[in-house]
Design an enzyme around this catalytic site. Structure first.
Site, mmCIF file in Angstrom:
data_model
loop_
_atom_site.group_PDB
_atom_site.id
_atom_site.type_symbol
_atom_site.label_atom_id
_atom_site.label_comp_id
_atom_site.label_asym_id
_atom_site.label_seq_id
_atom_site.Cartn_x
_atom_site.Cartn_y
_atom_site.Cartn_z
ATOM 1 N N CYS A 90 0.808 -1.299 -0.002
ATOM 2 C CA CYS A 90 -0.084 -0.064 -0.056
ATOM 3 C C CYS A 90 1.026 1.427 -0.185
ATOM 4 O O CYS A 90 0.941 2.129 -0.985
ATOM 5 C CB CYS A 90 -0.976 -0.075 1.171
ATOM 6 N N GLU B 64 3.816 1.356 2.136
ATOM 7 C CA GLU B 64 5.086 1.053 3.066
ATOM 8 C C GLU B 64 6.288 1.164 2.631
ATOM 9 O O GLU B 64 6.679 0.922 1.578
ATOM 10 C CB GLU B 64 5.007 -0.534 3.586
#
Length: 791
Positions: free
Chosen positions: A435, A437
């Protein structure tokens, strides 16, 4: 229906990818089981893992779609999903649920069920990692997990979430074999008591090199056989070139742009079939990796932009052909999607700090715009050196309203990595995956352990540590809501409860890391992760240069506004009592609509650049961060936090009663670091000012969603507003921002008439998905997000 893709070839491949029903591919489970039965107890665990991987690569079905130029599938064709019984041995009930559920279904044949029942379950039911994890957890961990205090990523899948090293473009696997042999030869059996373990690990890596080389050889032969039968001279020539490419890679380093893409794809398949790193394996800075090949091939006149784009579009189809491995239970609820979270970084800076935008960067933007596929997730890294025309081109694609690309702040990413102890050179090579990170690409094992439900812990704090949904005493007994005479007393109790549950979660995560290190090494992934070979250690056991374990905080908007409602209305302004609030919460506000109106409409909210609320947000963020960050993990690394939900904000809301901010029982909590739905009333500038008060640079990533109607961002003015908003937020050290550009009525119509909106794609959290594939609760949450206006 609009045809997407640059030519008939791509359109046909894209149609095949998007129209094929996802289905279970049982062959992997069958072959892995065969290998385990053959080798278990006769070789070391790393070597057994490697031999089972090699057995699969030597015997798996091969597939080449008509017209495709990049070859290789995880299964027996597009949309085939292997299972991983060594991680999670599905019951027959699980498989029937996968087959029959309305959303995110996987078709299961009678033969699949027979093999599962007769061959897979008898061997793996008691041996699987899932079984080992559950048997190793404390009762309090199990109760917290089952009640929605936190989730656990590794309960059904392996550690992954890493990004390929650029070294695969300058090394073939014969080169890796030479490095492994040198490492074995240099082992010190006189002074190193781990020398034998290292030898086993290195021998396993060597076997895995042979396995991927063998797969390439099989595809070279298969493509040549297809060419022999092919009557179309153009296709025959393509198949012969595919065969030649597979004779070069993966055994040797790629020589051309086409071979470089094929090299990456073979590596991607190997990583994602060795284990199930569901939270993504990604190619990282694909534009920078491919650019030197692109330049040379153009100079040699064997490549032009049209061909280069066609090969990228082939790669996009390959990504989209791979559904995320099937999930059940809580793991499905925390991330209910087919998306496998490969995330491609484009732009940013080079390792020497120069602007990273190049010709391939622009081709990738064209590719994502033309293909409009769920996978891969595509982002742009925007640095202070990024040309404005590149940013505006990305914004122009984003405002088309299908959820890509997402926007990341290069300077923030680099500083986050520096703050976490990476070198400047490694930090500049890093970026975002999954996502949002952050990781040091090729050098780091950065593993997500699960989501942490911040609003639910406040709910239990108000009830003396008791969970009214599960009817269990899960938290500490620190007093009931009415017992806290001051806001500071309540806040202190809330912080103690947070620490209590973090301790439970991290203790469990440390046990799980130990289980994976011992029983489930990943020798192939270790080959391509820097320092694993030189250390003689596995990726899952601390072999990477950096080893980070992330815990994701969820619901910061909901908990901020809830605490603001309590502080503002009870302690500061005495508008109602704590007893009145608790009674209202117990009745879902039906007993006291006055309180509902006050907390929803007359209370300071996060997302409006209001210091009263935003200071509460920063205090909770800082405490959560300090409670997690820099704790040691089991791999010689550290814990850190990021702030993202995937679809877990829906699940976390389901297991909660009403919240003091006016959120009704069982409704979703806020997602990412976005404000609560409808709370941000002063426009997007106020939102980014509020969000920027969080210290993003202490995290490994934060996720901010914004929603606009198409009319707000139309024309040159709209495009400039959008680009300027990204720049402004990033100048305030924001980590990430993404946009849904769609009006509420369209979404409502799509919910009522899904067949008429089959191609509608929206941004969910750190990924995009077909609106029709989302649960009604998640659809409602997206519909209810605030529609922003620059005026």
């Amino acid at each position: 229906m609009e045809k997407r893709g640059m030519n008939e070839r791509i359109q046909k491949l894209r149609d095949e990818s998007t129209s094929t029903q996802a289905h279970i591919y049982i062959e992997r489970a069958k072959l892995i089981t065969e290998a385990y039965k053959k080798y278990e107890g006769t070789v070391s665990i790393p070597e057994m893992r490697a031999l089972s991987f090699k057995h699969f690569m030597e015997n798996k079905s091969l597939w080449i779609s008509d017209g495709e130029l990049i070859v290789g599938e995880k299964g027996d064709g597009p949309q085939s999903a292997p299972t991983f019984p060594e991680l999670c041995c599905h019951t027959l009930e699980d498989m029937n649920i996968m087959n029959n559920r309305d959303l995110i279904s996987f078709k299961v044949t009678e033969e699949d069920l027979r093999i599962q029942e007769e061959e897979i379950i008898p061997y793996w039911e008691k041996r699987s990692i899932r079984n080992k994890i559950i048997n190793s957890m404390s009762e309090e961990w199990k109760e917290c997990y089952e009640s929605g205090i936190f989730t656990e990523f590794m309960e059904q899948r392996g550690p992954g979430h890493t990004v390929g090293s650029e070294n695969i473009y300058s090394n073939g696997f014969l080169d890796y074999k030479n490095r492994i042999k040198e490492a074995i030869d240099n082992l010190d059996f006189f002074n190193d008591n781990e020398a034998l373990d290292k030898k086993h690990q290195l021998e396993a890596m060597n076997i895995c090199c042979d396995a991927i080389i063998g797969l390439g050889e099989r595809y070279a032969k298969y493509a040549a056989e297809l060419a022999e039968k092919e009557n179309n001279p153009l296709r025959k020539a393509e198949l012969l070139q595919i065969s030649k490419n597979c004779e070069v890679v993966p055994a040797n380093k790629p020589q051309t742009y086409w071979q470089a893409i094929q090299m990456y794809w073979f590596v991607h398949l190997a990583v994602t079939t060795e284990l199930n790193p569901w939270d993504a394996f990604s190619p990282g800075r694909l534009d920078q990796h491919l650019n030197s090949f692109y330049i040379k091939d153009c100079q040699d006149e064997i490549l032009d932009d049209k061909k280069a784009l066609e090969l990228l579009e082939n790669l996009w189809v390959k990504f989209n052909n791979q559904p995320a491995p099937p999930k059940v239970g809580i793991t499905l609820k925390e991330s209910s999607t087919y998306t496998d979270f490969a995330n491609i970084n484009t732009g940013g800076i080079t390792p020497n700090g120069h602007d990273g935008v190049n010709d391939v960067s622009h081709l990738i933007l064209e590719c994502m715009d033309e293909m409009k596929l769920l996978q891969p997730s595509s982002n742009v890294q925007i640095s202070k050196k990024t040309p404005q025309n590149f940013l505006k081109k990305a914004c122009a694609i984003s405002r088309e309203g299908w959820g890509q690309p997402a926007f990341y702040n290069t300077e923030a990413i680099v500083q986050e990595l520096l703050n976490a102890g990476k070198t400047l050179q490694d930090a500049r090579r890093g970026g975002a995956s999954g996502c949002v990170e952050t990781g040091a690409f090729g050098n780091e094992a950065y593993i997500l352990t699960g989501y942490f439900n911040l609003p639910k812990i406040l709910e239990m704090t108000l009830n003396n540590g008791y969970d009214k949904v599960s009817n269990k005493q899960l938290g500490l007994k620190l007093g009931y809501a009415k017992d806290f005479k001051t806001y500071e007393e309540l806040l202190e109790a809330y912080k103690k409860q947070i620490m209590h549950f973090i301790d439970i979660k991290i203790k469990g995560s440390n046990i799980i890391e130990t289980i994976y290190a011992k029983y489930m090494p990943a020798p192939f992934l270790s080959i391509i992760t820097n320092d694993c070979i030189s250390k003689g250690k596995d990726y899952n056991a601390g072999g990477a240069r950096y080893n980070t374990t992330y815990l994701q905080g969820v619901g910061i908007g909901t908990v901020t506004d809830s605490l603001s409602a309590i502080k503002y209305n009870i302690y500061d302004n005495k508008k109602f009592t704590m007893d009145e609030l608790m009674d209202a919460l117990d009745t879902n506000f039906e007993s006291n609509p006055r309180i509902l109106n006050l907390v929803r409409n007359k209370t300071p909210k996060y997302g409006n650049d209001n210091d009263y609320a935003d200071e509460i947000m920063t205090s909770i963020f800082e405490y959560y961060n300090s409670a997690v960050t820099d704790r040691p993990n089991m791999k010689g690394g550290r814990y850190a936090i990021n702030m993202l939900p995937t679809t877990c904000h829906v699940y976390f809301g389901e297991v909660m009663m009403a919240s003091p901010n006016g959120r009704l029982a069982h409704k979703p909590v806020s997602e990412g670091i976005s404000p609560e739905k409808g709370a941000d009333t002063l426009g997007p500038t106020a939102v980014i000012k509020s969000a920027a008060k969080m210290d993003h640079l202490k995290t490994g990533g934060t996720l901010l969603n914004q929603k606009f109607t198409p009319s707000v961002v139309k024309g040159d003015d709209g495009l400039n507003h959008m680009a300027n908003m990204v720049r402004s937020y990033f100048n305030m050290d924001g980590h990430h921002i993404q946009f849904n550009v769609i009006d509420r009525q369209t979404l409502i119509d799509a919910q009522k008439n899904p067949a008429e909106y089959k191609d509608l794609i929206v941004r969910v959290a750190g990924y995009s998905d077909h609106f029709r594939n989302l649960s009604k609760a998640l659809q409602d949450e997206i519909i209810d997000r605030t529609e922003q206006d620059f005026n």
